[in-house]
Scaffold this motif. Structure first.
Motif, short mmCIF file in Angstrom:
data_model
loop_
_atom_site.label_atom_id
_atom_site.label_comp_id
_atom_site.label_asym_id
_atom_site.label_seq_id
_atom_site.Cartn_x
_atom_site.Cartn_y
_atom_site.Cartn_z
N GLY A 1 0.83 -1.21 0.00
CA GLY A 1 0.00 0.00 0.00
C GLY A 1 0.84 1.23 0.00
N GLY A 7 0.14 2.37 -7.61
CA GLY A 7 -1.18 2.71 -8.09
C GLY A 7 -1.12 3.58 -9.33
N GLU A 121 -5.52 1.69 -3.52
CA GLU A 121 -6.30 0.54 -3.05
C GLU A 121 -7.27 0.92 -1.95
OE1 GLU A 121 -2.62 0.87 -0.54
OE2 GLU A 121 -3.09 0.96 -2.69
N LEU A 122 -7.10 2.09 -1.35
CA LEU A 122 -7.99 2.54 -0.28
C LEU A 122 -9.20 3.30 -0.80
CD1 LEU A 122 -5.30 3.79 2.29
CD2 LEU A 122 -6.50 1.59 2.25
N GLU A 124 -10.58 2.65 -4.35
CA GLU A 124 -10.69 2.13 -5.72
C GLU A 124 -11.96 2.62 -6.41
OE1 GLU A 124 -10.38 -2.07 -5.40
OE2 GLU A 124 -8.19 -2.05 -5.12
N ARG A 128 -12.06 4.63 -9.97
CA ARG A 128 -12.77 4.13 -11.16
C ARG A 128 -13.73 5.18 -11.71
NH1 ARG A 128 -13.16 -0.72 -8.13
NH2 ARG A 128 -15.30 -0.18 -7.59
N GLU A 162 -13.40 8.01 1.99
CA GLU A 162 -12.62 7.54 0.84
C GLU A 162 -12.28 8.69 -0.08
OE1 GLU A 162 -14.15 4.27 -1.32
OE2 GLU A 162 -14.38 2.98 0.44
#
Length: 201
Positions: A1, A7, A121-122, A124, A128, A162
């Motif tokens: 991470g 990422g 990843e925290l 996503e 997107r 998020e």
């Protein structure tokens, strides 16, 4: 991470590869006529003498040294990063008291929010959506650009924490592309004294 976790930024819209002569001339005009009015340029190159600049930096270092449990800046003591110290001093127009308060608040927020451990990843889902991204090109002043697409922001369908993490991570990614302005070279007398202190037994 984390920020170094590999990422990827969302795919960005393509730009025209060739600029017309008029657009090139327009960009040159923008750089020449408005450059000093964009961003934090209240104190820029040539606006302050070197002696005062380094006196302010030294005082800021002394003040920070008195604060216990001061979080680091990107893994290192912030006092080791002259560019960051000068950045906060310029932002506060060389008011050391205000620079200390703002820098300490920034460092503690970064630690509480665990900024250096953030990664795509925290968040996503937000990545997107492509509702925001770091543009591949710099602006006319050579600074990174963060783009937010309002049409893709839905207040009824969001995950606030998020989204906050994604914003912080993107700002960190922008900082990777941002060169801080260095203070003017220290006065010759200060350099000589520093060299003497280093060579003294």
């Amino acid at each position: 991470g984390g920020r170094g976790g590999g990422g990827k930024l969302p795919r960005q819209p393509e730009l025209r590869r060739h600029a017309s002569g008029s657009s090139v001339r327009r960009r040159a005009t923008i750089e020449r006529e408005t450059g000093r009015d964009l961003g934090s340029t209240h104190i820029g190159e040539g606006d302050i003498d070197a002696q005062r600049a380094w006196q302010s930096i030294a005082e800021l270092k002394r003040r920070l040294a008195r604060i216990s449990d001061l979080p680091p800046w990107r893994g290192r003591p912030v006092a080791d990063n002259i560019g960051v110290l000068w950045w906060f001093l310029r932002d506060r127009r060389l008011d050391v008291d205000e620079a200390v308060d703002k820098l300490v608040e920034c460092l503690r927020w970064r630690a509480d929010f665990r900024v250096e451990r953030l990664g795509p990843e925290l968040f996503e889902r937000g990545m997107r959506s492509q509702k925001s991204y770091l543009h591949r090109h710099l602006d006319v002043m050579g600074r990174p650009v963060l783009v937010a697409t309002a049409a893709r922001h839905n207040v009824m369908d969001r995950r606030f924490q998020e989204d906050c993490r994604m914003c912080a991570w993107m700002l960190e990614s922008a900082l990777d592309r941002l060169a801080t302005i260095e203070p003017p070279p220290p006065p010759a007398a200060d350099v000589a004294m520093d060299e003497h202190s280093q060579n003294s037994p």
